[in-house]
Design a protein around this motif. Structure first.
Motif, PDB file in Angstrom:
ATOM      1  N   ARG A 164       0.983  -1.146   0.081  1.00  0.00           N
ATOM      2  CA  ARG A 164       0.120   0.085  -0.048  1.00  0.00           C
ATOM      3  C   ARG A 164       0.822   1.384  -0.005  1.00  0.00           C
ATOM      4  NH1 ARG A 164      -4.021  -0.874   5.177  1.00  0.00           N
ATOM      5  NH2 ARG A 164      -1.935  -1.827   5.804  1.00  0.00           N
ATOM      6  N   THR A 165       1.768   1.192   0.790  1.00  0.00           N
ATOM      7  CA  THR A 165       2.897   2.694   0.705  1.00  0.00           C
ATOM      8  C   THR A 165       4.242   1.945   0.311  1.00  0.00           C
ATOM      9  OG1 THR A 165       3.452   2.189   3.122  1.00  0.00           O
ATOM     10  CG2 THR A 165       1.756   3.225   2.641  1.00  0.00           C
ATOM     11  N   LEU A 166       4.514   0.787   0.154  1.00  0.00           N
ATOM     12  CA  LEU A 166       5.919   0.338  -0.196  1.00  0.00           C
ATOM     13  C   LEU A 166       5.410  -0.669  -1.369  1.00  0.00           C
ATOM     14  CD1 LEU A 166       7.047  -0.550   3.343  1.00  0.00           C
ATOM     15  CD2 LEU A 166       7.766   1.356   2.036  1.00  0.00           C
ATOM     16  N   PRO A 167       5.311  -0.217  -2.599  1.00  0.00           N
ATOM     17  CA  PRO A 167       4.981  -0.987  -3.770  1.00  0.00           C
ATOM     18  C   PRO A 167       6.558  -1.704  -4.110  1.00  0.00           C
ATOM     19  CG  PRO A 167       4.831   1.330  -4.300  1.00  0.00           C
ATOM     20  CD  PRO A 167       4.952   1.041  -2.890  1.00  0.00           C
ATOM     21  N   THR A 168       6.142  -2.832  -4.777  1.00  0.00           N
ATOM     22  CA  THR A 168       7.412  -3.206  -5.401  1.00  0.00           C
ATOM     23  C   THR A 168       8.288  -2.531  -6.230  1.00  0.00           C
ATOM     24  OG1 THR A 168       6.389  -4.349  -7.404  1.00  0.00           O
ATOM     25  CG2 THR A 168       6.495  -5.819  -5.412  1.00  0.00           C
ATOM     26  N   LEU A 169       9.289  -2.520  -6.682  1.00  0.00           N
ATOM     27  CA  LEU A 169      10.042  -1.774  -7.680  1.00  0.00           C
ATOM     28  C   LEU A 169       9.556  -1.692  -8.960  1.00  0.00           C
ATOM     29  CD1 LEU A 169      13.686  -3.128  -6.751  1.00  0.00           C
ATOM     30  CD2 LEU A 169      12.720  -0.959  -6.065  1.00  0.00           C
ATOM     31  N   ALA A 170       8.915  -2.909  -9.383  1.00  0.00           N
ATOM     32  CA  ALA A 170       8.477  -2.710 -10.629  1.00  0.00           C
ATOM     33  C   ALA A 170       6.961  -1.865 -10.565  1.00  0.00           C
ATOM     34  CB  ALA A 170       8.129  -4.173 -11.481  1.00  0.00           C
ATOM     35  N   GLU A 171       6.661  -2.192  -9.603  1.00  0.00           N
ATOM     36  CA  GLU A 171       5.356  -1.569  -9.427  1.00  0.00           C
ATOM     37  C   GLU A 171       5.162  -0.228  -9.228  1.00  0.00           C
ATOM     38  OE1 GLU A 171       2.751  -3.065 -10.189  1.00  0.00           O
ATOM     39  OE2 GLU A 171       0.771  -2.005  -9.679  1.00  0.00           O
ATOM     40  N   THR A 172       6.286   0.367  -8.457  1.00  0.00           N
ATOM     41  CA  THR A 172       6.704   1.862  -8.388  1.00  0.00           C
ATOM     42  C   THR A 172       6.526   2.425  -9.617  1.00  0.00           C
ATOM     43  OG1 THR A 172       7.776   1.447  -6.331  1.00  0.00           O
ATOM     44  CG2 THR A 172       8.232   3.326  -7.409  1.00  0.00           C
ATOM     45  N   GLY A 173       7.306   2.093 -10.603  1.00  0.00           N
ATOM     46  CA  GLY A 173       7.543   2.740 -12.016  1.00  0.00           C
ATOM     47  C   GLY A 173       6.190   2.850 -12.695  1.00  0.00           C
ATOM     48  N   ARG A 174       5.507   1.650 -12.584  1.00  0.00           N
ATOM     49  CA  ARG A 174       4.161   1.441 -13.101  1.00  0.00           C
ATOM     50  C   ARG A 174       2.958   2.460 -12.426  1.00  0.00           C
ATOM     51  NH1 ARG A 174       4.286  -4.558 -11.941  1.00  0.00           N
ATOM     52  NH2 ARG A 174       5.861  -5.398 -13.380  1.00  0.00           N
ATOM     53  N   LEU A 175       3.203   2.671 -11.264  1.00  0.00           N
ATOM     54  CA  LEU A 175       2.086   3.298 -10.571  1.00  0.00           C
ATOM     55  C   LEU A 175       2.336   4.879 -11.066  1.00  0.00           C
ATOM     56  CD1 LEU A 175       1.835   1.641  -7.045  1.00  0.00           C
ATOM     57  CD2 LEU A 175       0.073   2.033  -8.672  1.00  0.00           C
ATOM     58  N   TYR A 176       3.848   5.253 -11.102  1.00  0.00           N
ATOM     59  CA  TYR A 176       3.940   6.625 -11.355  1.00  0.00           C
ATOM     60  C   TYR A 176       3.473   6.980 -12.834  1.00  0.00           C
ATOM     61  CZ  TYR A 176       6.804   8.595  -7.454  1.00  0.00           C
ATOM     62  OH  TYR A 176       7.355   9.209  -6.271  1.00  0.00           O
ATOM     63  N   ALA A 177       3.862   5.878 -13.638  1.00  0.00           N
ATOM     64  CA  ALA A 177       3.662   6.208 -15.055  1.00  0.00           C
ATOM     65  C   ALA A 177       2.145   6.317 -15.405  1.00  0.00           C
ATOM     66  CB  ALA A 177       4.289   4.841 -15.931  1.00  0.00           C
ATOM     67  N   ARG A 178       1.462   5.424 -14.585  1.00  0.00           N
ATOM     68  CA  ARG A 178      -0.157   5.334 -14.856  1.00  0.00           C
ATOM     69  C   ARG A 178      -0.655   6.726 -14.369  1.00  0.00           C
ATOM     70  NH1 ARG A 178      -0.600   0.283 -11.771  1.00  0.00           N
ATOM     71  NH2 ARG A 178      -0.490  -1.328 -13.356  1.00  0.00           N
ATOM     72  N   MET A 179      -0.016   7.413 -13.576  1.00  0.00           N
ATOM     73  CA  MET A 179      -0.439   8.663 -12.926  1.00  0.00           C
ATOM     74  C   MET A 179      -0.010   9.996 -13.636  1.00  0.00           C
ATOM     75  SD  MET A 179      -0.083   9.389  -8.903  1.00  0.00           S
ATOM     76  CE  MET A 179       1.556   9.928  -8.832  1.00  0.00           C
ATOM     77  N   GLY A 180       0.985   9.612 -14.789  1.00  0.00           N
ATOM     78  CA  GLY A 180       1.403  10.737 -15.621  1.00  0.00           C
ATOM     79  C   GLY A 180       2.831  11.144 -15.081  1.00  0.00           C
ATOM     80  N   TYR A 181       3.305  10.607 -14.096  1.00  0.00           N
ATOM     81  CA  TYR A 181       4.659  11.054 -13.772  1.00  0.00           C
ATOM     82  C   TYR A 181       5.847  10.364 -14.355  1.00  0.00           C
ATOM     83  CZ  TYR A 181       3.645  14.142  -9.791  1.00  0.00           C
ATOM     84  OH  TYR A 181       3.088  15.323  -9.052  1.00  0.00           O
ATOM     85  N   THR A 182       6.721  11.212 -15.049  1.00  0.00           N
ATOM     86  CA  THR A 182       7.932  10.497 -15.630  1.00  0.00           C
ATOM     87  C   THR A 182       9.238  10.651 -15.204  1.00  0.00           C
ATOM     88  OG1 THR A 182       7.696  12.543 -17.165  1.00  0.00           O
ATOM     89  CG2 THR A 182       6.488  10.407 -17.970  1.00  0.00           C
ATOM     90  N   THR A 183       9.528  11.420 -14.014  1.00  0.00           N
ATOM     91  CA  THR A 183      10.645  11.524 -13.727  1.00  0.00           C
ATOM     92  C   THR A 183      10.525  11.487 -11.962  1.00  0.00           C
ATOM     93  OG1 THR A 183      11.288  13.035 -15.730  1.00  0.00           O
ATOM     94  CG2 THR A 183      12.573  13.224 -13.708  1.00  0.00           C
ATOM     95  N   ILE A 184      11.811  10.852 -11.432  1.00  0.00           N
ATOM     96  CA  ILE A 184      11.374  10.720  -9.970  1.00  0.00           C
ATOM     97  C   ILE A 184      12.642  10.801  -9.142  1.00  0.00           C
ATOM     98  CG2 ILE A 184       9.246   9.470  -9.861  1.00  0.00           C
ATOM     99  CD1 ILE A 184      11.057   6.907  -9.256  1.00  0.00           C
ATOM    100  N   VAL A 185      12.833  11.393  -7.980  1.00  0.00           N
ATOM    101  CA  VAL A 185      14.203  11.482  -7.559  1.00  0.00           C
ATOM    102  C   VAL A 185      14.201  10.904  -6.125  1.00  0.00           C
ATOM    103  CG1 VAL A 185      15.750  13.119  -6.442  1.00  0.00           C
ATOM    104  CG2 VAL A 185      14.620  13.692  -8.481  1.00  0.00           C
ATOM    105  N   GLU A 186      14.944   9.751  -5.948  1.00  0.00           N
ATOM    106  CA  GLU A 186      15.278   9.239  -4.584  1.00  0.00           C
ATOM    107  C   GLU A 186      15.956  10.273  -3.970  1.00  0.00           C
ATOM    108  OE1 GLU A 186      14.550   6.336  -2.463  1.00  0.00           O
ATOM    109  OE2 GLU A 186      15.892   7.775  -1.241  1.00  0.00           O
ATOM    110  N   ALA A 187      15.458  10.589  -2.511  1.00  0.00           N
ATOM    111  CA  ALA A 187      15.914  12.077  -1.990  1.00  0.00           C
ATOM    112  C   ALA A 187      17.027  11.531  -0.835  1.00  0.00           C
ATOM    113  CB  ALA A 187      14.657  12.815  -1.560  1.00  0.00           C
ATOM    114  N   ALA A 188      17.198  10.288  -0.489  1.00  0.00           N
ATOM    115  CA  ALA A 188      18.048  10.093   0.745  1.00  0.00           C
ATOM    116  C   ALA A 188      18.818   8.790   0.322  1.00  0.00           C
ATOM    117  CB  ALA A 188      17.410  10.258   1.929  1.00  0.00           C
TER     118      ALA A 188
END
Lengths: 545, 425
Positions: free
Chosen positions: A68-92
């Motif tokens: 729910r708050t910790l999707p798998t790595l593959a799902e992270t990319g899919r969820l961002y892309a489905r939402m229209g996000y195409t660039t992300i920064v891991e901040a720490a």
């Protein structure tokens, strides 16, 4: 199309060729008809936690999360892309963990990625500072960025993690309140900026100023990414305001500002001081921030600010994972939940919105939840509706804790974001603040990362379910369905480094530190060439010395 | 095989280990020096003359072996992937992908104590630190059924110091390993607990550290005064560390012991600092679990039968799957063993076994297909993760004719994908 950077909000064409936006195309070029749709650049999340040993530890700690708050790595990319996000920064990412973080980023499909390295408590960096060697500090920052193949520099509670490791749970003689609300600060909280550090003169104030200066002088695309001291402590708005003053015009981006805009002296007395914070920002051009908005529901708090995480564990009684990382940093993880009926949660929720609504210039504030700390990034469409629809947020305000209205100024804010302003805080501004010339806009030369929305839906549905998402000119998602999983690129900075003998001598000095204090060999520390699948270097800005 | 370099930073124990030297030898790494016993055994056992794939015990080409392995996996109703403790992290990621493609299950092999430690961690958390941080900061170390000073001298070598802190001193409280005579122990304070009394002693120590006074003059064979002294030392420490071996948590009360030590450390952080850490399951257990976590959300015991990863420790746990022979095809990748006796008997030839790795795991009978590979960190490059979560670079110190494990797994993945494609066609 809505393209704030190029001041275009009009009906028109976007021409794509070879993964880029171009001026024009031959007449025979295929056409994607987008009539009645809204076209925006792909979203940019400049502060999220999705990769590296800390996130892996959170997954291990919290199997009950169920993604729910910790999707798998593959799902992270899919969820961002489905939402229209195409660039992300891991901040720490602690540089020691960069190797694993890059492997994780490589496993996140579709989106472009970057990581920020933690340096605010790095003992080698602090040692150079204590010795009064700003040139060595700057060279070390450049060396670490190169070794970690990183994009930028983050400081999390500068000096505070080192103090935590030394057994000082509270900075500068302060006593942050515990869950019972019994204890109150014995000294003004803002004095923590000048608290004695692990070496003479090594105060948080000095660390912040030195790192912000080093990042500026290296010409990095993104200024110092600053998680200020005193996160989560009632009354910490005083620390934030003192930090803003301490920066004295040095470029910096303050992150998850919601967690730093608190009044009151105890958790039970928590109240908003967002109005003072936003007033300062409105009156002082230069400083930028992201919100760290919380959303009601489950969250997983993951932070390098290990002392803050220990405080949260003590306050909530929830399970707690800590990892003191040799030489470099710390990490704390505590699962959490924000509830409408819980006064502290509700005040936090309102403060985030006050910040987003109170900062007049949308180019200086970015929509984030500090995923997964304030809640998952998948709640961005919900937050967008809160910003665009006052009756909607008033409805939640009305059913939240009865004392919320007296603790915050949210009810008095009538502002409703326009679509153009949403486009700024979700893509144009974060791209600009990251120094990514080819992101966040639709002008010639931009990456062909764009999203098509149906504006007839309510804003939450509109932003949750784009009609189409295009990455590098290729359709990757359509109405929530992933069409293809492209690999995405990893962006890194390449700051200038000393050459010749100076470089050799400096690396010898670092090697000596490794042999004394690290348990990994110096030569195995850098992430090797070829370890990152698709890498793109973002040039440093020219710097006048 | 020829010598490419003579020095090696071994990783097979899962801890920061001392450098090894590899004298020249034909057909293997020879009698390696340095490192720890686990790493010397792992490196010294690598023998190239065992090279060459086998199918049904007979020599086969690599292509034939991969094709046969793919057939076994494709025709299985309940395939299971297991092992990975000797594998690089990337191989574990590939293994998870293969298990998903097969609709089977996957688990990482680890000693029972490591599973108990994970239960404690998922229940209460863990106030931990990297091994380097413990070495740099701990002024007091409680060694619980372990003494890494004997095998990994530099883990706690020298005085605690950091780039910013002057050297201090370090004291040691030792609860000796069950197999070691207490008289040989080197410690500032010895807690000579009788075997099987770990939970009793840990609970008493936690109670005393919290200011309570349990009844009795001895606790698990240890004078109550000594336990009280240990509690006082822990409370007075500037930065205490508690380390324990999986042997301490391998019994039926293992989760309770790990929980008691975790909660003791958690309590000590209320006013001071204390880091607690199990020494882990060795090899790349941590890296393999992390890779599977990233791919599935769970560190092991994952089934893909429903088309999505499902974490079901009671269902896909290797102890049950292998112990009760509930799979009809078993893919062993980088497995160390020992394997359950059911796998050596294999009544009716089930499950069919495909093994990849530098050598057969202990307790394994001749598998249906065996493809010997290089050994990551000796003859193959890659990444692994220490027990404390620090990623480490694996280097290829020896050049070998054997195929790399990750390449064999990739070829097997391709053969399975091709087989599935042709079945659909």
């Amino acid at each position: 199309m809505i393209d704030p950077r190029n001041r275009r909000s009009e009906v028109g064409d976007v021409c794509l060729r070879d993964g880029r936006v171009v001026d024009a195309l031959p007449a025979a070029a295929p056409v994607l008809e987008a009539r009645h749709l809204v076209v925006m650049p792909g979203g940019v999340d400049l502060h999220t936690h999705v990769a590296g040993p800390s996130v892996a530890a959170a997954r291990l700690l919290c199997p009950e999360d169920g993604g729910r708050t910790l999707p798998t790595l593959a799902e992270t990319g899919r969820l961002y892309a489905r939402m229209g996000y195409t660039t992300i920064v891991e901040a720490a990412v602690a540089p020691l963990g960069a190797r694993a973080a890059h492997a994780d980023l490589d496993a996140i499909p579709i989106v472009d990625k970057a990581l920020l390295v933690l340096l605010g408590n790095n003992e080698i960096a602090l040692g150079f500072l204590a010795e009064g060697r700003p040139d060595a500090l700057r060279e070390y920052v450049a060396w670490v960025l190169e070794a970690a193949r990183a994009f930028g520099v983050k400081a999390a509670s500068p000096g505070g993690v080192e103090a935590w490791k030394c057994g000082l749970h509270d900075r500068g003689g302060t006593q942050p309140a515990d869950a019972s609300g019994a204890a109150a600060p014995a000294a003004p909280l803002e004095t923590i900026l000048d608290a004695p550090g692990p070496a003479p003169g090594l105060t948080p104030r000095r660390i912040v100023q030195a790192l912000a200066g080093a990042v500026r002088d290296l010409g990095l695309p993104h200024p110092l990414h600053l998680h200020m001291n005193g996160l989560g402590v009632p009354g910490n708005a005083a620390v934030a305001l003192a930090t803003f003053e301490a920066l004295a015009g040095l470029p910096a981006h303050v992150t998850h500002l919601q967690y730093h805009a608190y009044g009151g002296r105890t958790p039970a007395g928590l109240r908003s001081r967002a109005a003072e914070i936003t007033a300062w920002i409105n009156a002082h051009p230069g400083l930028t921030c992201d919100a760290g908005q919380v959303v009601f529901g489950p969250a997983t708090t993951i932070s390098a600010d290990a002392a803050a995480q220990h405080r949260l564990h003590r306050a909530t009684g929830r399970k707690w994972l800590n990892l003191d990382i040799e030489v470099e940093s710390g990490c704390g993880i505590v699962p959490h939940a924000y509830r409408e009926s819980h006064l502290v949660s509700a005040v936090q929720w309102a403060i985030g919105l006050e910040i987003l609504l109170g900062i007049e210039d949308p180019w200086r504030v970015v929509l984030t939840t500090d995923h997964p700390n304030g809640g998952p990034f998948t709640s961005y469409p919900h937050i967008i509706r809160l910003l665009m629809d006052k009756p909607f947020r008033d409805g939640i305000l009305a059913r939240s804790h009865a004392r919320l209205k007296e603790r915050t100024g949210l009810q008095g804010l009538s502002r409703q974001y326009s679509l153009e302003e949403i486009a700024v805080i979700t893509r144009a501004a974060p791209a600009r603040l990251l120094g990514l010339e080819s992101k966040g806009h639709l002008g010639p030369g931009a990456d062909a990362d764009l999203v098509l929305y149906d504006p007839s839906a309510d804003p939450e549905r509109m932003f949750a379910n784009p009609i189409a998402v295009i990455k590098d000119g290729e359709p990757v998602a359509r109405e929530g369905e992933i069409l293809r999983e492209t690999p995405g690129r990893t962006l890194r900075a390449a700051p200038p480094r000393a050459g010749g003998r100076a470089r050799t001598a400096f690396e010898k000095e670092i090697r000596d530190q490794f042999e004394a204090y690290y348990t990994v060999p110096f030569e195995d520390y850098p992430v090797p060439e070829g370890a990152v699948r698709r890498e793109q270097v973002v040039a440093a800005r020219p710097v006048a010395r | 095989m020829r010598r490419a370099a003579a020095r090696l930073r071994p990783w097979f124990c899962g801890l920061p280990c001392g450098e090894m030297r590899l004298p020249a030898a034909r057909g293997g790494a020879g009698r390696a020096e340095g490192g720890c016993p686990v790493c010397r055994e792992e490196v010294g056992s690598f023998r190239e003359e065992e090279a060459g794939p086998r199918r049904g015990g007979a020599p086969a080409s690599l292509e034939e072996a991969i094709a046969a392995a793919a057939r076994i996996l494709l025709t299985a109703r309940a395939p299971f992937v297991y092992g990975l403790a000797r594998s690089a992290t990337e191989t574990a990621r590939r293994a998870a992908a293969l298990a998903a493609a097969l609709g089977g299950g996957i688990d990482v092999e680890a000693p029972p104590g490591a599973r108990a430690d994970r239960i404690a961690l998922q229940t209460f958390g863990l106030p931990g630190a990297t091994f380097g941080e413990i070495r740099n900061r701990a002024d007091l170390v409680l060694l619980w059924r372990c003494d890494p000073r004997a095998t990994h001298p530099h883990l706690l070598a020298g005085a605690p110091r950091t780039p910013l802190q002057p050297p201090g001193t370090r004291r040691v409280i030792l609860l000796p390993p069950a197999a070691e005579p207490p008289s040989r122990a080197r410690a500032d304070l010895l807690l000579a607990a009788i075997p099987g009394s770990d939970l009793e002693v840990a609970l008493a120590l936690r109670a005393m550290a919290a200011g309570r006074r349990p009844a009795g003059e001895t606790i698990g064979g240890v004078p109550a005064a000594a336990v009280r002294q240990a509690a006082d030392l822990l409370r007075a420490a500037r930065y205490a560390a508690i380390l324990w071996d999986t042997a301490a948590t391998g019994g039926p009360d293992g989760p309770a012991v790990a929980s008691a030590l975790t909660l003791l450390a958690r309590d000590l952080n209320a006013a001071g600092r204390c880091a607690a850490r199990p020494l882990g399951g060795g090899g790349n257990v941590a890296g393999a679990a992390t890779a599977i976590l990233g791919a599935t959300g769970s560190p092991g015991a994952v089934g893909f039968g429903s088309g999505r990863p499902r974490f079901a420790p009671g269902e896909y746990d290797a102890g049950r799957i292998l112990g009760e022979a509930l799979c009809d095809a078993l893919l062993l990748v980088g497995a160390r063993g020992p394997l359950p006796a059911t796998l050596s008997r294999r009544p009716g030839g089930a499950p069919r076994i495909v093994a990849l790795g530098p050598r057969l795991p202990a307790g394994a009978a001749e598998p249906d297909v065996f493809i010997p590979t290089g050994l990551p960190g000796l003859s193959e490059e890659g990444e692994a993760m220490r027990a404390d979560g620090v990623p480490v670079r694996l280097r290829a110190t020896l050049l070998t004719r054997r195929p790399a494990e990750r390449e064999v797994l990739a070829a097997l993945e391709q053969a399975v994908a091709a087989g599935r494609g042709s079945a659909v066609a």
